[in-house]
Each structure stands twice: as structure tokens, then as C-alpha cells.
Motif scaffolding. Structure first.
Motif, PDB file in Angstrom:
ATOM      1  N   SER A   1      -1.337 -29.460 -30.872  1.00  0.00           N
ATOM      2  CA  SER A   1      -1.541 -28.104 -30.346  1.00  0.00           C
ATOM      3  C   SER A   1      -1.117 -27.063 -31.376  1.00  0.00           C
ATOM      4  CB  SER A   1      -0.746 -27.910 -29.051  1.00  0.00           C
ATOM      5  OG  SER A   1      -1.205 -28.795 -28.053  1.00  0.00           O
ATOM      6  N   TRP A   2      -0.028 -27.353 -32.080  1.00  0.00           N
ATOM      7  CA  TRP A   2       0.433 -26.431 -33.132  1.00  0.00           C
ATOM      8  C   TRP A   2      -0.581 -26.398 -34.284  1.00  0.00           C
ATOM      9  CZ3 TRP A   2       1.779 -27.260 -38.276  1.00  0.00           C
ATOM     10  CH2 TRP A   2       2.386 -26.176 -38.919  1.00  0.00           C
ATOM     11  N   LEU A   3      -1.096 -27.568 -34.666  1.00  0.00           N
ATOM     12  CA  LEU A   3      -2.089 -27.619 -35.749  1.00  0.00           C
ATOM     13  C   LEU A   3      -3.344 -26.831 -35.389  1.00  0.00           C
ATOM     14  CD1 LEU A   3      -1.942 -31.365 -36.935  1.00  0.00           C
ATOM     15  CD2 LEU A   3      -1.274 -29.354 -38.264  1.00  0.00           C
ATOM     16  N   ASN A   4      -3.702 -26.836 -34.115  1.00  0.00           N
ATOM     17  CA  ASN A   4      -4.909 -26.119 -33.675  1.00  0.00           C
ATOM     18  C   ASN A   4      -4.835 -24.623 -33.958  1.00  0.00           C
ATOM     19  OD1 ASN A   4      -6.029 -28.498 -32.723  1.00  0.00           O
ATOM     20  ND2 ASN A   4      -5.348 -28.179 -30.613  1.00  0.00           N
TER      21      ASN A   4
ATOM     22  N   VAL B   1      -2.080 -26.546 -43.996  1.00  0.00           N
ATOM     23  CA  VAL B   1      -0.827 -27.210 -43.643  1.00  0.00           C
ATOM     24  C   VAL B   1      -0.515 -28.358 -44.604  1.00  0.00           C
ATOM     25  CG1 VAL B   1       0.376 -28.546 -41.848  1.00  0.00           C
ATOM     26  CG2 VAL B   1      -1.077 -26.602 -41.212  1.00  0.00           C
ATOM     27  N   ILE B   2       0.740 -28.420 -45.055  1.00  0.00           N
ATOM     28  CA  ILE B   2       1.225 -29.584 -45.794  1.00  0.00           C
ATOM     29  C   ILE B   2       1.939 -30.487 -44.784  1.00  0.00           C
ATOM     30  CG2 ILE B   2       3.314 -28.299 -46.495  1.00  0.00           C
ATOM     31  CD1 ILE B   2       1.722 -31.090 -48.601  1.00  0.00           C
ATOM     32  N   TYR B   3       1.479 -31.721 -44.691  1.00  0.00           N
ATOM     33  CA  TYR B   3       2.055 -32.713 -43.774  1.00  0.00           C
ATOM     34  C   TYR B   3       3.042 -33.563 -44.564  1.00  0.00           C
ATOM     35  CZ  TYR B   3       2.164 -37.059 -40.980  1.00  0.00           C
ATOM     36  OH  TYR B   3       2.557 -38.173 -40.277  1.00  0.00           O
ATOM     37  N   VAL B   4       4.262 -33.711 -44.052  1.00  0.00           N
ATOM     38  CA  VAL B   4       5.326 -34.426 -44.765  1.00  0.00           C
ATOM     39  C   VAL B   4       5.827 -35.581 -43.908  1.00  0.00           C
ATOM     40  CG1 VAL B   4       7.558 -34.229 -45.906  1.00  0.00           C
ATOM     41  CG2 VAL B   4       6.027 -32.252 -45.841  1.00  0.00           C
ATOM     42  N   SER B   5       5.686 -36.804 -44.409  1.00  0.00           N
ATOM     43  CA  SER B   5       6.198 -37.975 -43.700  1.00  0.00           C
ATOM     44  C   SER B   5       6.442 -39.097 -44.696  1.00  0.00           C
ATOM     45  CB  SER B   5       5.224 -38.444 -42.618  1.00  0.00           C
ATOM     46  OG  SER B   5       5.697 -39.626 -42.006  1.00  0.00           O
TER      47      SER B   5
ATOM     48  N   PRO C   1       2.408 -23.323 -44.332  1.00  0.00           N
ATOM     49  CA  PRO C   1       2.667 -23.949 -43.031  1.00  0.00           C
ATOM     50  C   PRO C   1       2.891 -25.442 -43.226  1.00  0.00           C
ATOM     51  CG  PRO C   1       0.705 -22.565 -42.942  1.00  0.00           C
ATOM     52  CD  PRO C   1       1.075 -22.680 -44.381  1.00  0.00           C
ATOM     53  N   PHE C   2       3.813 -26.012 -42.442  1.00  0.00           N
ATOM     54  CA  PHE C   2       4.114 -27.430 -42.655  1.00  0.00           C
ATOM     55  C   PHE C   2       4.364 -28.151 -41.334  1.00  0.00           C
ATOM     56  CE2 PHE C   2       8.161 -25.199 -42.701  1.00  0.00           C
ATOM     57  CZ  PHE C   2       8.981 -26.007 -41.922  1.00  0.00           C
TER      58      PHE C   2
ATOM     59  N   TYR D   1       6.613 -27.030 -38.093  1.00  0.00           N
ATOM     60  CA  TYR D   1       6.766 -27.828 -36.884  1.00  0.00           C
ATOM     61  C   TYR D   1       7.389 -29.156 -37.291  1.00  0.00           C
ATOM     62  CZ  TYR D   1       5.600 -28.907 -32.013  1.00  0.00           C
ATOM     63  OH  TYR D   1       5.662 -29.179 -30.670  1.00  0.00           O
ATOM     64  N   ILE D   2       8.453 -29.555 -36.576  1.00  0.00           N
ATOM     65  CA  ILE D   2       9.172 -30.785 -36.907  1.00  0.00           C
ATOM     66  C   ILE D   2       9.099 -31.739 -35.725  1.00  0.00           C
ATOM     67  CG2 ILE D   2      11.420 -31.784 -37.473  1.00  0.00           C
ATOM     68  CD1 ILE D   2      12.118 -29.156 -38.891  1.00  0.00           C
TER      69      ILE D   2
END
Length: 434
Positions: A239-242, A249-253, A278-279, A310-311
Motif C-alpha cells: 500500500s505504501w509502494l502504491n 524507491v530503493i528496496y533494502v534487504s 524513498p526507501f 517504510y520499514i
């Protein structure tokens, strides 16, 4: 393994999943399968205390008899129906092949890493004989003889990079690698890869192992939609990504095993914040004491976070990478993460920790060129520059274009007539015949 079970079930096979108590799957997520739990006698604290090499060795010792005892009555029942099974096993769970041999059943290896990673295993005896293993730090950047494009630091069996490993267990590591590359009793090997992605490595691997190879990746794109995650996914991040912009967005995992300490976490937090991107950040709880790593984050960082980040404890990664808002992936570069990122055309920042992650990183940065490595100590300024390099600079756009090209080739490979499509049909024929 669960994805492979789903694929073969769609081809008409009945599927039984034999699994350890450690990290056991949820049967409710895969109602079409029969689940066969076997005793392993190990806990998460054993993984921390023993290290990966000794832990896997203990699994293979502890699980052999329980699997044999569980399968024997099943075999008796299947013999009456003239439906003898084929055992498909993870390359590191070689006790399953020993059980298959005792029960006179055919066996097939599932290699969960890349073909390039397996080739380093076949090179291990030669490198050990020539005195290169264990190698010294001053050799780290030297090219490995007869193993292009790897430097010694890219090899998956560097002791100090393996959790809990040391030079004292060289013999244990040698035995593990020897078992993982022993294909003499197996009918075939399955790889979660694609011919276009690793053509040269697959040709060399076939010469080394001398059994049929079936590259049927990416398996998560072929399998049904049922979840194969062993951790609970937090889908609220979708929902946040939408609400975020395209490719912003950079996705970190860093996956389910690799971890960072409090100091590194702080540097990561400020590097991500200072990049102004945004991340979406996956930060897992500490498995030993249940502590929340977010408690280590600076209070000032939490205040400035706002709506820009968003975490979550664990994300539905395949769905995240497929989202149009995600423009980059900062990853440990395990093979699953690598293949999932390639499948969705997402360029990568690589921060490998141990094992095949280093092999994958070398290919990402120097062969496929859909990303680059973030080397040395984690420092906020360097992290900020790396994120900007990937997300907003021209070089990052070139990597994104490479990533899109890889995605397009991946889609072709799984369509009718594609290499993975054809390879899967050939695999089904082989299993049926044996």
C-alpha cells in the motif's frame, strides 16, 4: 524446493516434502503436498554456535536414519501400486541421496545456487592441491587461475566470511564441497537458472558433472502463486509502494540469514536518509533474543523518516520487486534474491556477506552489468553516493537498461518454446522414465 514441488505437481506428479524440524514449512501454505517431518535434533542456537559448515554436517548425520525409517513403509505401499518415487534433494542434503541408494530409488539433485557457483566447487580440489586454499589476504584481488572472472575474494569458501567457520574445519568444508559436487549416483541435476544467463558456465558444468542438466528458472515465475516464504510477510508495504513514483524507491534487504551490527545499521540509516530517495527497508528481529533492530536506529533518523521510508520485518519480496515504484535493490545477493531481481528488471547494489553471494556479485557487476558492488566498511557517505549512483545518475540508468534486457530474455525463456520451458518438459520426461 517448494516452488519445484508446485511446478511438478502442475505436471501431474504427487508431491511429498520431507523436511527437518528446523525452519519447517507451513503445510497450510501448500495444501496439495504431503509433508513428512523428520527429526534433526538441532536448534537455531546450534546454527550460531556451530557455524554453517558444521551445522550442515550435523544435519546430514542426524537426518539419514529418520528419513530412511519414514520412507520405507511408503516405498512398500508404492511398490504395490507400481508407483515408485523419485527422490529430489538439495545438493547440501546429501544424506537423501544415500537413503535413495539404500532403497534403490532414482535421485535427482536440486542445486539452489548458480551454475557459476557450482563450478567453483569443482575447482576446489585443484586450488587446494596447488596451495591456493586457504588463501592469504594479500591474494584477495588476484585472479583465480582457470576460473574467469573470479578473484580469490569472490570464491564462496573463504573461511573468515563463513559464520562460525575457521581454518580448523578445512577438512569439514572439503568434505561438504566434495559431497555437493558428487553426482555419480544421481540421474540428473536441476538448476534454478536460465541458459541465456549462464550459458558458458552450464556448458562447463555439464562437462564436469557428466549427467543431464535442466535449467528451469526462474522457478518462482513458473510455480503457482502459493507462498514459499518460511517467514511471515508484511504486505502492508505494498500500500505504501502504491503511493510512490515510478522507479523511485530503493528496496533494502539482506535476506534471511545475513545480518548487520548496530554500528553498521546506524551508518546504513543515515546513508539511506541522506540520499533523499524513498526507501523500503527490511530489518529482521534478532533470532537469538527477539530484540528489534529498529531499536538501534537513531532517534533523529526516526523523526526525519516521515512518509519517505517504510520499514518491515519481512517483505513479500517477489511482489515488491515486481512493483513499478521499485527502481533499485540493495541486496546481499543470495541466488534467490539475484534471480528474482533479474526476473523483474531491477538493478542492484551488491553487499555480499559469505558463500555464493560473492560469486553472484561478481557476475552482476562484471558479466551481466546490472549492478555494482558496495565494498569495504559501511559508511554513510559511501552509502549515500552508492544509492544516488544507482537511482539518479546516468550510470544507474545504464544498469537499469541492462536489467530490463535481462528481464525480457527471462520472459522469453519461460514461454512456450523457450529454453526453460523446453528444459522443464525434458525433466518431466526423465523423471517419468526413471
Amino acid at each position: 524446493m517448494l516452488n519445484l514441488g508446485s511446478i511438478l505437481h502442475s505436471k501431474g506428479f504427487s508431491i511429498t516434502i520431507a523436511h527437518t524440524q528446523f525452519n519447517s514449512p507451513k503445510p497450510s501454505d501448500n495444501p496439495d503436498f504431503v509433508f513428512l517431518p523428520i527429526s534433526d535434533g538441532l536448534s537455531y542456537s546450534d546454527l550460531s554456535s556451530k557455524g554453517i559448515v558444521d551445522f550442515i554436517s550435523c544435519l546430514n548425520i542426524n537426518c539419514k536414519e529418520p528419513l530412511l525409517e519414514s520412507l520405507t513403509p511408503m516405498i512398500d505401499e508404492k511398490q504395490q501400486l507400481k508407483e515408485l518415487p523419485c527422490i529430489i534433494y538439495d545438493e547440501y542434503m546429501y544424506f537423501a541421496e544415500q537413503v535413495a541408494h539404500l532403497l534403490k530409488l532414482p535421485s535427482v539433485i536440486l542445486s539452489t545456487g548458480s551454475a557459476a557457483n557450482l563450478l567453483t566447487y569443482y575447482a576446489f580440489p585443484r586450488l587446494q592441491k596447488d596451495g591456493f586454499i586457504p588463501f592469504q589476504d594479500d591474494m584477495a584481488l588476484d585472479m583465480v587461475p582457470e576460473l574467469h572472472p573470479f578473484r580469490f575474494k569472490d570464491l564462496p569458501f573463504r573461511f573468515k566470511d563463513l559464520p562460525g567457520a575457521s581454518s580448523e574445519n578445512l577438512d569439514a568444508l572439503s568434505k561438504l564441497i566434495a559431497s555437493a559436487r558428487d553426482t555419480r549416483s544421481s540421474s540428473a541435476m536441476i538448476l534454478n537458472s536460465m541458459e541465456f544467463l549462464e550459458q558458458s558456465s552450464l556448458i562447463q558444468l555439464k562437462q564436469q558433472c557428466r549427467i543431464p542438466l535442466f535449467s528451469i528458472g526462474p522457478m518462482h515465475k513458473i510455480a503457482s502463486a502459493s507462498s514459499s516464504s518460511l517467514l511471515e510477510e508484511d504486505s502492508s508495504c505494498i500500500s505504501w509502494l502504491n503511493k510512490q513514483g515510478h522507479n523511485s524507491v530503493i528496496y533494502v534487504s539482506f535476506g534471511s540469514i545475513a545480518s548487520v551490527d548496530a554500528k553498521e545499521l546506524t551508518e546504513m540509516a543515515w546513508g539511506i536518509a541522506n540520499s533523499k530517495q524513498p526507501f523500503l527497508w527490511v530489518i529482521r528481529p534478532d533470532p537469538d533474543n527477539g530484540a528489534e533492530p529498529t531499536d538501534w536506529l537513531p532517534d533523529e533518523f526516526k523523526v526525519t523518516l516521515g512518509e519517505r521510508g517504510y520499514i518491515v520485518k519481512w517483505a513479500p519480496q517477489q511482489e515488491v520487486l515486481a512493483h513499478t515504484a521499485v527502481g533499485g535493490f540493495w541486496s546481499h545477493c543470495g541466488w534467490n534474491s539475484t534471480i528474482e531481481s533479474i526476473s523483474e528488471g531491477v538493478p542492484m547494489i551488491c553487499r555480499p556477506c559469505f558463500g555464493d553471494q560473492k560469486v553472484n556479485t561478481r557476475y552482476i557487476s562484471h558479466v551481466w552489468r546490472n549492478g555494482f558492488e558496495l565494498e569495504n566498511d559501511l559508511e554513510r557517505g559511501k552509502i549515500e553516493r552508492a544509492i544516488k549512483r544507482l537511482m539518479v545518475e546516468k550510470e544507474g540508468e545504464e544498469m537499469r537498461q541492462k536489467a530490463v534486457e535481462l528481464k525480457e530474455k527471462t520472459e522469453v525463456s519461460i514461454k512456450k518454446g523457450g529454453s526453460s520451458y523446453n528444459s522443464l518438459n525434458e525433466l518431466v520426461e526423465l523423471i517419468t522414465s526413471v
